[in-house]
Design a protein around this motif. Structure first.
Motif, PDB file in Angstrom:
ATOM      1  N   ASP A 187     -29.464  45.929 -23.776  1.00  0.00           N
ATOM      2  CA  ASP A 187     -28.910  44.956 -22.682  1.00  0.00           C
ATOM      3  C   ASP A 187     -28.037  45.709 -21.600  1.00  0.00           C
ATOM      4  N   ALA A 188     -27.114  46.509 -21.861  1.00  0.00           N
ATOM      5  CA  ALA A 188     -26.438  47.094 -21.016  1.00  0.00           C
ATOM      6  C   ALA A 188     -26.971  48.024 -20.099  1.00  0.00           C
ATOM      7  N   GLY A 190     -30.236  50.985 -15.683  1.00  0.00           N
ATOM      8  CA  GLY A 190     -30.405  52.343 -16.348  1.00  0.00           C
ATOM      9  C   GLY A 190     -31.934  52.579 -16.567  1.00  0.00           C
ATOM     10  N   GLN A 191     -32.234  53.801 -16.648  1.00  0.00           N
ATOM     11  CA  GLN A 191     -33.758  54.334 -17.178  1.00  0.00           C
ATOM     12  C   GLN A 191     -33.672  55.201 -18.395  1.00  0.00           C
ATOM     13  N   PHE A 195     -21.782  50.506 -17.400  1.00  0.00           N
ATOM     14  CA  PHE A 195     -22.579  50.614 -18.914  1.00  0.00           C
ATOM     15  C   PHE A 195     -21.605  50.877 -19.848  1.00  0.00           C
ATOM     16  N   SER A 196     -20.780  51.912 -19.627  1.00  0.00           N
ATOM     17  CA  SER A 196     -19.852  52.318 -20.656  1.00  0.00           C
ATOM     18  C   SER A 196     -18.702  51.354 -21.222  1.00  0.00           C
ATOM     19  N   THR A 197     -18.273  50.589 -20.158  1.00  0.00           N
ATOM     20  CA  THR A 197     -17.383  49.327 -20.339  1.00  0.00           C
ATOM     21  C   THR A 197     -17.946  48.238 -21.177  1.00  0.00           C
ATOM     22  N   SER A 198     -19.218  47.799 -20.677  1.00  0.00           N
ATOM     23  CA  SER A 198     -20.203  46.762 -21.535  1.00  0.00           C
ATOM     24  C   SER A 198     -20.331  47.369 -23.096  1.00  0.00           C
ATOM     25  N   CYS A 199     -20.494  48.508 -23.460  1.00  0.00           N
ATOM     26  CA  CYS A 199     -20.713  48.973 -24.670  1.00  0.00           C
ATOM     27  C   CYS A 199     -19.407  48.897 -25.490  1.00  0.00           C
ATOM     28  N   ALA A 247     -18.621  45.537 -26.336  1.00  0.00           N
ATOM     29  CA  ALA A 247     -19.560  45.133 -27.651  1.00  0.00           C
ATOM     30  C   ALA A 247     -19.272  45.716 -28.668  1.00  0.00           C
ATOM     31  N   GLY A 248     -18.085  46.829 -28.777  1.00  0.00           N
ATOM     32  CA  GLY A 248     -17.963  47.765 -30.026  1.00  0.00           C
ATOM     33  C   GLY A 248     -18.620  48.861 -30.167  1.00  0.00           C
ATOM     34  N   ILE A 249     -19.439  49.167 -29.369  1.00  0.00           N
ATOM     35  CA  ILE A 249     -20.433  50.258 -29.620  1.00  0.00           C
ATOM     36  C   ILE A 249     -19.592  51.544 -29.128  1.00  0.00           C
ATOM     37  N   ASN A 250     -19.515  52.508 -29.915  1.00  0.00           N
ATOM     38  CA  ASN A 250     -18.774  53.470 -29.593  1.00  0.00           C
ATOM     39  C   ASN A 250     -19.727  54.854 -29.252  1.00  0.00           C
ATOM     40  N   LEU A 251     -19.589  55.462 -27.908  1.00  0.00           N
ATOM     41  CA  LEU A 251     -20.659  56.189 -27.356  1.00  0.00           C
ATOM     42  C   LEU A 251     -19.865  57.603 -27.501  1.00  0.00           C
TER      43      LEU A 251
END
Length: 218
Positions: free
Chosen positions: A92-93, A99-100, A126-130, A133-137
Protein backbone atom coordinates in the motif's frame (compact mmCIF):
# COMPACT_ATOMS: atom_id res chain seq x y z
CA UNK A 1 14.10 13.30 -10.79
CA UNK A 2 13.24 9.66 -10.08
CA UNK A 3 15.12 7.68 -7.45
CA UNK A 4 15.61 3.95 -6.98
CA UNK A 5 15.90 2.25 -3.61
CA UNK A 6 17.04 -1.28 -2.89
CA UNK A 7 16.07 -2.67 0.50
CA UNK A 8 15.59 -5.86 2.47
CA UNK A 9 12.69 -6.64 4.79
CA UNK A 10 11.83 -9.65 6.94
CA UNK A 11 9.13 -11.88 5.47
CA UNK A 12 7.24 -11.65 8.75
CA UNK A 13 7.11 -7.84 8.59
CA UNK A 14 4.61 -7.50 5.73
CA UNK A 15 1.45 -9.26 4.62
CA UNK A 16 2.57 -10.63 1.26
CA UNK A 17 5.73 -12.05 2.84
CA UNK A 18 3.56 -13.88 5.38
CA UNK A 19 1.17 -15.11 2.69
CA UNK A 20 3.88 -16.59 0.45
CA UNK A 21 5.76 -19.06 2.66
CA UNK A 22 9.14 -20.14 1.27
CA UNK A 23 10.90 -23.23 2.55
CA UNK A 24 14.48 -24.43 2.33
CA UNK A 25 16.31 -23.21 -0.78
CA UNK A 26 13.12 -22.22 -2.63
CA UNK A 27 12.59 -18.63 -3.71
CA UNK A 28 9.57 -16.60 -4.74
CA UNK A 29 9.94 -13.83 -7.31
CA UNK A 30 7.32 -11.18 -7.95
CA UNK A 31 6.71 -10.86 -11.70
CA UNK A 32 4.31 -7.92 -11.54
CA UNK A 33 1.41 -6.34 -9.66
CA UNK A 34 -1.60 -6.07 -11.95
CA UNK A 35 -4.11 -3.32 -11.02
CA UNK A 36 -7.67 -4.67 -10.96
CA UNK A 37 -10.12 -2.03 -9.80
CA UNK A 38 -8.98 -0.96 -6.35
CA UNK A 39 -7.01 -4.17 -5.84
CA UNK A 40 -3.58 -5.30 -7.00
CA UNK A 41 -3.24 -8.89 -8.20
CA UNK A 42 0.31 -10.23 -7.87
CA UNK A 43 1.86 -12.59 -10.38
CA UNK A 44 4.82 -14.45 -8.93
CA UNK A 45 7.20 -17.31 -9.70
CA UNK A 46 7.91 -20.05 -7.19
CA UNK A 47 11.25 -21.78 -7.77
CA UNK A 48 12.05 -25.35 -6.69
CA UNK A 49 8.94 -25.82 -4.57
CA UNK A 50 6.23 -28.49 -4.44
CA UNK A 51 3.27 -26.86 -6.13
CA UNK A 52 0.45 -28.59 -4.27
CA UNK A 53 1.83 -28.08 -0.77
CA UNK A 54 2.67 -24.46 -1.56
CA UNK A 55 -0.92 -23.72 -2.65
CA UNK A 56 -2.25 -25.39 0.49
CA UNK A 57 -0.06 -23.22 2.71
CA UNK A 58 -0.96 -20.01 0.87
CA UNK A 59 -4.69 -20.65 0.99
CA UNK A 60 -4.63 -21.11 4.75
CA UNK A 61 -4.01 -17.37 5.15
CA UNK A 62 -7.12 -15.39 6.06
CA UNK A 63 -6.42 -12.68 3.44
CA UNK A 64 -6.34 -15.15 0.53
CA UNK A 65 -9.35 -16.15 -1.55
CA UNK A 66 -7.52 -18.25 -4.15
CA UNK A 67 -4.00 -19.04 -5.37
CA UNK A 68 -3.94 -20.29 -8.96
CA UNK A 69 -1.12 -21.80 -11.00
CA UNK A 70 -1.25 -20.32 -14.52
CA UNK A 71 2.00 -21.60 -16.04
CA UNK A 72 4.40 -24.36 -15.00
CA UNK A 73 7.90 -25.45 -15.96
CA UNK A 74 10.16 -28.15 -14.55
CA UNK A 75 11.85 -25.86 -12.02
CA UNK A 76 9.33 -23.06 -11.47
CA UNK A 77 5.60 -22.24 -11.48
CA UNK A 78 3.81 -18.95 -12.19
CA UNK A 79 0.94 -18.17 -9.80
CA UNK A 80 -1.66 -15.47 -9.48
CA UNK A 81 -3.16 -14.51 -6.13
CA UNK A 82 -6.68 -13.35 -5.27
CA UNK A 83 -6.22 -11.60 -1.92
CA UNK A 84 -7.18 -8.61 0.22
CA UNK A 85 -4.31 -6.21 -0.58
CA UNK A 86 -5.66 -3.53 1.77
CA UNK A 87 -4.00 -5.34 4.69
CA UNK A 88 -0.49 -5.15 3.23
CA UNK A 89 1.04 -1.88 4.49
CA UNK A 90 4.24 -2.23 2.43
CA UNK A 91 2.47 -2.74 -0.91
CA UNK A 92 0.00 0.00 0.00
CA UNK A 93 2.86 2.43 0.84
CA UNK A 94 4.57 1.72 -2.50
CA UNK A 95 1.40 2.39 -4.47
CA UNK A 96 0.31 5.41 -2.38
CA UNK A 97 3.63 7.11 -3.20
CA UNK A 98 3.59 6.25 -6.93
CA UNK A 99 6.32 3.63 -6.58
CA UNK A 100 7.10 1.10 -9.30
CA UNK A 101 8.34 -2.33 -8.22
CA UNK A 102 11.27 -3.27 -10.43
CA UNK A 103 12.06 -6.52 -8.65
CA UNK A 104 11.09 -8.43 -5.51
CA UNK A 105 12.58 -11.77 -4.48
CA UNK A 106 11.74 -13.66 -1.30
CA UNK A 107 13.58 -16.40 0.58
CA UNK A 108 12.65 -18.34 3.71
CA UNK A 109 13.49 -15.39 5.98
CA UNK A 110 13.48 -12.14 3.99
CA UNK A 111 12.61 -10.31 0.78
CA UNK A 112 14.82 -8.05 -1.33
CA UNK A 113 13.08 -5.21 -3.20
CA UNK A 114 14.09 -2.71 -5.85
CA UNK A 115 11.54 0.11 -6.16
CA UNK A 116 11.54 3.26 -8.27
CA UNK A 117 9.91 6.45 -6.90
CA UNK A 118 9.27 9.64 -8.90
CA UNK A 119 11.04 11.90 -6.35
CA UNK A 120 13.16 11.74 -3.21
CA UNK A 121 10.16 13.19 -1.35
CA UNK A 122 7.96 10.26 -2.37
CA UNK A 123 10.68 7.85 -1.24
CA UNK A 124 10.87 9.63 2.11
CA UNK A 125 7.08 9.43 2.48
CA UNK A 126 7.21 5.70 1.68
CA UNK A 127 9.88 5.15 4.33
CA UNK A 128 7.86 7.08 6.90
CA UNK A 129 4.71 5.06 6.12
CA UNK A 130 6.61 1.80 6.57
CA UNK A 131 8.08 2.99 9.87
CA UNK A 132 4.63 3.97 11.13
CA UNK A 133 3.39 0.48 10.22
CA UNK A 134 6.23 -1.20 12.12
CA UNK A 135 8.02 -2.40 8.97
CA UNK A 136 11.80 -2.29 9.35
CA UNK A 137 13.51 -1.52 6.03
CA UNK A 138 17.19 -2.40 5.67
CA UNK A 139 18.18 -0.03 2.86
CA UNK A 140 21.19 -1.26 0.87
CA UNK A 141 21.31 1.29 -1.95
CA UNK A 142 19.67 4.54 -3.07
CA UNK A 143 20.55 6.15 -6.41
CA UNK A 144 19.27 8.20 -9.34
CA UNK A 145 19.08 6.46 -12.75
CA UNK A 146 20.90 9.41 -14.34
CA UNK A 147 23.88 9.44 -11.97
CA UNK A 148 27.20 9.22 -13.85
CA UNK A 149 28.33 6.07 -12.03
CA UNK A 150 25.11 4.28 -13.04
CA UNK A 151 25.02 5.24 -16.74
CA UNK A 152 27.70 2.92 -18.17
CA UNK A 153 25.70 -0.17 -17.21
CA UNK A 154 22.23 1.46 -17.32
CA UNK A 155 21.35 0.38 -13.80
CA UNK A 156 22.64 -3.20 -14.13
CA UNK A 157 24.42 -4.73 -11.19
CA UNK A 158 27.82 -6.29 -11.90
CA UNK A 159 26.45 -9.90 -11.85
CA UNK A 160 23.60 -8.89 -14.19
CA UNK A 161 26.02 -7.14 -16.55
CA UNK A 162 28.34 -10.16 -16.57
CA UNK A 163 25.50 -12.64 -17.21
CA UNK A 164 23.91 -10.56 -19.98
CA UNK A 165 27.13 -9.85 -21.87
CA UNK A 166 28.17 -13.51 -21.63
CA UNK A 167 24.73 -14.60 -22.89
CA UNK A 168 25.14 -12.36 -25.93
CA UNK A 169 28.71 -13.51 -26.57
CA UNK A 170 27.72 -17.20 -26.36
CA UNK A 171 24.68 -16.73 -28.60
CA UNK A 172 21.94 -17.33 -26.05
CA UNK A 173 19.66 -14.81 -27.82
CA UNK A 174 20.50 -16.08 -31.32
CA UNK A 175 18.04 -18.11 -33.39
CA UNK A 176 18.65 -20.97 -32.94
CA UNK A 177 20.20 -20.52 -29.49
CA UNK A 178 23.95 -20.86 -29.33
CA UNK A 179 23.91 -22.04 -25.70
CA UNK A 180 21.63 -22.95 -22.80
CA UNK A 181 21.24 -21.35 -19.37
CA UNK A 182 22.96 -24.46 -17.99
CA UNK A 183 26.04 -23.70 -20.10
CA UNK A 184 25.95 -20.06 -19.01
CA UNK A 185 25.66 -21.18 -15.39
CA UNK A 186 28.70 -23.44 -15.77
CA UNK A 187 30.74 -20.54 -17.19
CA UNK A 188 29.69 -18.21 -14.35
CA UNK A 189 29.99 -20.80 -11.61
CA UNK A 190 26.40 -20.34 -10.40
CA UNK A 191 23.13 -22.27 -10.61
CA UNK A 192 20.89 -22.43 -13.66
CA UNK A 193 18.17 -20.68 -11.63
CA UNK A 194 20.54 -17.83 -10.68
CA UNK A 195 21.40 -17.21 -14.35
CA UNK A 196 17.71 -17.13 -15.32
CA UNK A 197 16.92 -14.60 -12.58
CA UNK A 198 19.93 -12.41 -13.43
CA UNK A 199 18.98 -12.25 -17.11
CA UNK A 200 15.36 -11.42 -16.28
CA UNK A 201 16.34 -8.62 -13.89
CA UNK A 202 18.91 -7.32 -16.38
CA UNK A 203 16.21 -6.93 -19.05
CA UNK A 204 13.96 -5.10 -16.55
CA UNK A 205 16.82 -2.72 -15.67
CA UNK A 206 17.67 -2.00 -19.31
CA UNK A 207 14.03 -1.23 -20.15
CA UNK A 208 13.65 0.94 -17.04
CA UNK A 209 16.77 3.03 -17.66
CA UNK A 210 16.70 3.29 -21.47
CA UNK A 211 12.97 3.61 -22.30
CA UNK A 212 10.49 6.21 -20.99
CA UNK A 213 8.34 3.65 -19.15
CA UNK A 214 5.66 5.43 -17.15
CA UNK A 215 7.00 8.92 -17.93
CA UNK A 216 4.65 11.73 -18.84
CA UNK A 217 4.53 12.57 -22.51
CA UNK A 218 5.21 9.01 -23.54
Amino acid sequence: MSVIVEFRVLSSDFELGQILPVEGNSTVELETLVPLGEASVPLFWIHDSTRESFVERVQRHSAVEQATAIDAFEDRTLFTLDWDANRDHLVDAVQANDGQMLSAVGSATSWTFEVRFPTHESLSAFSTSCGDAGINLEVTRVYNPSEPDVQPWYGLTEPQFEALTLAIEMGYYDIPRGCTTKELADELGVSDQAVTERLRRAIVALVTYTLPVGDEGR
